[in-house]
Design a protein around this motif. Structure first.
Motif, short mmCIF file in Angstrom:
data_model
loop_
_atom_site.label_atom_id
_atom_site.label_comp_id
_atom_site.label_asym_id
_atom_site.label_seq_id
_atom_site.Cartn_x
_atom_site.Cartn_y
_atom_site.Cartn_z
N LEU A 172 0.82 -1.20 0.00
CA LEU A 172 0.00 0.00 0.00
C LEU A 172 0.87 1.27 0.00
CD1 LEU A 172 -2.92 1.18 0.27
CD2 LEU A 172 -2.47 1.23 2.72
N VAL A 173 1.88 1.28 0.86
CA VAL A 173 2.75 2.47 0.95
C VAL A 173 3.53 2.66 -0.34
CG1 VAL A 173 4.78 3.42 2.12
CG2 VAL A 173 2.89 2.47 3.45
N MET A 174 4.12 1.58 -0.87
CA MET A 174 4.90 1.72 -2.10
C MET A 174 4.00 2.06 -3.28
SD MET A 174 7.71 1.96 -3.59
CE MET A 174 8.95 1.35 -2.52
N GLY A 175 2.81 1.50 -3.33
CA GLY A 175 1.87 1.84 -4.40
C GLY A 175 1.46 3.30 -4.34
N ALA A 176 1.20 3.80 -3.12
CA ALA A 176 0.84 5.21 -2.97
C ALA A 176 2.01 6.11 -3.35
CB ALA A 176 0.40 5.48 -1.53
N GLN A 177 3.22 5.70 -2.96
CA GLN A 177 4.39 6.51 -3.30
C GLN A 177 4.64 6.53 -4.80
OE1 GLN A 177 8.00 5.32 -1.36
NE2 GLN A 177 9.20 6.92 -2.32
N LEU A 178 4.58 5.38 -5.45
CA LEU A 178 4.79 5.32 -6.89
C LEU A 178 3.72 6.10 -7.65
CD1 LEU A 178 5.76 1.56 -7.29
CD2 LEU A 178 7.21 3.50 -7.88
N PHE A 179 2.47 5.84 -7.32
CA PHE A 179 1.38 6.52 -8.04
C PHE A 179 1.38 8.01 -7.73
CE2 PHE A 179 -2.99 7.94 -8.70
CZ PHE A 179 -3.16 7.54 -10.02
N GLY A 180 1.65 8.38 -6.48
CA GLY A 180 1.67 9.79 -6.11
C GLY A 180 2.77 10.56 -6.81
N MET A 181 3.99 10.01 -6.78
CA MET A 181 5.10 10.70 -7.45
C MET A 181 4.89 10.75 -8.96
SD MET A 181 7.59 11.98 -5.71
CE MET A 181 8.33 11.93 -4.12
N GLY A 182 4.40 9.66 -9.53
CA GLY A 182 4.14 9.64 -10.97
C GLY A 182 3.08 10.65 -11.36
N SER A 183 2.01 10.73 -10.57
CA SER A 183 0.94 11.69 -10.86
C SER A 183 1.41 13.12 -10.70
CB SER A 183 -0.25 11.42 -9.94
OG SER A 183 -0.77 10.14 -10.16
N LEU A 184 2.19 13.38 -9.65
CA LEU A 184 2.72 14.72 -9.47
C LEU A 184 3.64 15.11 -10.62
CD1 LEU A 184 3.50 14.93 -5.65
CD2 LEU A 184 1.88 16.31 -6.94
N PHE A 185 4.44 14.16 -11.08
CA PHE A 185 5.31 14.46 -12.21
C PHE A 185 4.50 14.79 -13.46
CE2 PHE A 185 7.59 13.08 -16.03
CZ PHE A 185 8.57 14.06 -16.04
N VAL A 186 3.43 14.04 -13.71
CA VAL A 186 2.57 14.33 -14.86
C VAL A 186 2.00 15.74 -14.76
CG1 VAL A 186 0.37 13.73 -15.96
CG2 VAL A 186 2.00 11.94 -15.39
N LEU A 187 1.51 16.11 -13.58
CA LEU A 187 0.94 17.44 -13.40
C LEU A 187 1.98 18.53 -13.56
CD1 LEU A 187 -1.44 16.73 -10.39
CD2 LEU A 187 -2.08 17.11 -12.78
N VAL A 188 3.16 18.33 -12.98
CA VAL A 188 4.21 19.36 -13.07
C VAL A 188 4.74 19.46 -14.50
CG1 VAL A 188 6.57 19.90 -12.34
CG2 VAL A 188 4.85 19.27 -10.66
N SER A 189 4.92 18.32 -15.15
CA SER A 189 5.50 18.35 -16.50
C SER A 189 4.58 19.05 -17.50
CB SER A 189 5.83 16.94 -16.98
OG SER A 189 4.65 16.20 -17.19
N ARG A 190 3.29 19.13 -17.22
CA ARG A 190 2.38 19.86 -18.09
C ARG A 190 2.52 21.36 -17.93
NH1 ARG A 190 -3.03 16.20 -17.26
NH2 ARG A 190 -2.28 14.44 -18.46
N LYS A 191 3.04 21.79 -16.78
CA LYS A 191 3.13 23.22 -16.50
C LYS A 191 4.49 23.83 -16.82
CE LYS A 191 -1.01 23.39 -14.83
NZ LYS A 191 -2.07 23.97 -15.60
N VAL A 192 5.54 23.00 -16.85
CA VAL A 192 6.88 23.54 -17.08
C VAL A 192 7.23 23.46 -18.56
CG1 VAL A 192 7.67 22.96 -14.76
CG2 VAL A 192 8.04 21.35 -16.62
N PRO A 193 8.14 24.29 -19.02
CA PRO A 193 8.57 24.21 -20.42
C PRO A 193 9.23 22.86 -20.71
CG PRO A 193 9.34 26.24 -19.42
CD PRO A 193 8.75 25.42 -18.33
N ARG A 194 9.20 22.48 -21.96
CA ARG A 194 9.72 21.18 -22.38
C ARG A 194 11.18 20.98 -21.98
NH1 ARG A 194 7.89 17.24 -26.11
NH2 ARG A 194 6.06 18.51 -26.39
N ARG A 195 11.98 22.02 -22.06
CA ARG A 195 13.41 21.87 -21.77
C ARG A 195 13.68 21.69 -20.27
NH1 ARG A 195 12.32 27.03 -23.12
NH2 ARG A 195 12.78 28.63 -21.57
N VAL A 196 12.70 21.97 -19.42
CA VAL A 196 12.88 21.83 -17.97
C VAL A 196 12.36 20.47 -17.48
CG1 VAL A 196 12.34 22.92 -15.75
CG2 VAL A 196 12.66 24.32 -17.77
#
Length: 100
Positions: free
Chosen positions: A47-71
Protein backbone atom coordinates in the motif's frame (compact mmCIF):
# COMPACT_ATOMS: atom_id res chain seq x y z
CA UNK A 1 0.84 32.28 -26.17
CA UNK A 2 -2.62 30.72 -25.90
CA UNK A 3 -2.85 27.31 -24.26
CA UNK A 4 -5.12 24.70 -25.77
CA UNK A 5 -7.71 23.23 -23.40
CA UNK A 6 -6.75 19.75 -22.28
CA UNK A 7 -8.76 16.86 -23.62
CA UNK A 8 -10.14 14.97 -20.62
CA UNK A 9 -9.49 11.55 -22.20
CA UNK A 10 -5.91 12.46 -23.03
CA UNK A 11 -5.53 13.85 -19.54
CA UNK A 12 -6.81 10.74 -17.83
CA UNK A 13 -4.81 8.49 -20.16
CA UNK A 14 -1.55 9.70 -18.59
CA UNK A 15 -2.82 8.73 -15.15
CA UNK A 16 -3.88 5.32 -16.45
CA UNK A 17 -0.30 4.80 -17.66
CA UNK A 18 0.98 5.81 -14.22
CA UNK A 19 -1.42 3.34 -12.59
CA UNK A 20 -0.35 0.58 -14.99
CA UNK A 21 3.34 1.25 -14.35
CA UNK A 22 2.68 1.25 -10.60
CA UNK A 23 0.99 -2.14 -10.83
CA UNK A 24 3.77 -3.59 -12.96
CA UNK A 25 6.47 -2.35 -10.60
CA UNK A 26 4.61 -3.82 -7.62
CA UNK A 27 4.61 -7.19 -9.38
CA UNK A 28 8.40 -7.35 -8.91
CA UNK A 29 8.38 -7.79 -5.11
CA UNK A 30 5.22 -9.90 -5.32
CA UNK A 31 6.97 -12.29 -7.69
CA UNK A 32 10.18 -12.24 -5.63
CA UNK A 33 8.21 -13.26 -2.54
CA UNK A 34 7.22 -16.47 -4.32
CA UNK A 35 10.84 -17.55 -4.80
CA UNK A 36 12.79 -16.26 -1.80
CA UNK A 37 12.31 -15.51 1.87
CA UNK A 38 14.54 -12.42 1.54
CA UNK A 39 11.59 -10.37 0.30
CA UNK A 40 8.89 -10.30 2.96
CA UNK A 41 6.33 -7.58 2.27
CA UNK A 42 2.93 -7.39 3.87
CA UNK A 43 -0.14 -5.57 2.62
CA UNK A 44 0.89 -2.29 4.24
CA UNK A 45 4.24 -2.35 2.40
CA UNK A 46 2.45 -2.76 -0.92
CA UNK A 47 0.00 0.00 0.00
CA UNK A 48 2.75 2.47 0.95
CA UNK A 49 4.90 1.72 -2.10
CA UNK A 50 1.87 1.84 -4.40
CA UNK A 51 0.84 5.21 -2.97
CA UNK A 52 4.39 6.51 -3.30
CA UNK A 53 4.79 5.32 -6.89
CA UNK A 54 1.38 6.52 -8.04
CA UNK A 55 1.67 9.79 -6.11
CA UNK A 56 5.10 10.70 -7.45
CA UNK A 57 4.14 9.64 -10.97
CA UNK A 58 0.94 11.69 -10.86
CA UNK A 59 2.72 14.72 -9.47
CA UNK A 60 5.31 14.46 -12.21
CA UNK A 61 2.57 14.33 -14.86
CA UNK A 62 0.94 17.44 -13.40
CA UNK A 63 4.21 19.36 -13.07
CA UNK A 64 5.50 18.35 -16.50
CA UNK A 65 2.38 19.86 -18.09
CA UNK A 66 3.13 23.22 -16.50
CA UNK A 67 6.88 23.54 -17.08
CA UNK A 68 8.57 24.21 -20.42
CA UNK A 69 9.72 21.18 -22.38
CA UNK A 70 13.41 21.87 -21.77
CA UNK A 71 12.88 21.83 -17.97
CA UNK A 72 11.07 18.46 -17.90
CA UNK A 73 14.25 16.41 -17.73
CA UNK A 74 15.46 18.43 -14.77
CA UNK A 75 12.11 18.06 -13.01
CA UNK A 76 12.14 14.31 -13.74
CA UNK A 77 15.53 14.08 -12.05
CA UNK A 78 14.24 16.03 -9.04
CA UNK A 79 11.23 13.73 -8.72
CA UNK A 80 13.45 10.66 -9.04
CA UNK A 81 15.77 11.91 -6.30
CA UNK A 82 12.81 12.73 -4.05
CA UNK A 83 11.33 9.27 -4.68
CA UNK A 84 14.61 7.49 -3.92
CA UNK A 85 15.18 9.55 -0.77
CA UNK A 86 11.67 8.84 0.55
CA UNK A 87 12.00 5.16 -0.32
CA UNK A 88 15.33 4.84 1.52
CA UNK A 89 14.04 6.87 4.46
CA UNK A 90 10.98 4.65 4.84
CA UNK A 91 13.04 1.47 4.41
CA UNK A 92 15.94 2.07 6.79
CA UNK A 93 15.68 5.62 8.14
CA UNK A 94 18.80 7.37 6.89
CA UNK A 95 18.27 10.74 8.60
CA UNK A 96 15.23 10.02 10.78
CA UNK A 97 13.80 7.02 12.58
CA UNK A 98 10.93 6.51 10.11
CA UNK A 99 12.29 3.19 8.87
CA UNK A 100 13.41 1.87 12.24
Amino acid sequence: MINKPENSTASSRAFLWVALATGLILLIPLTAMQFTAEVNWDGFDFLVMGAQLFGMGSLFVLVSRKVPRRVRLLSAGAFLLAFLYLWAELAVGIFTSLGS
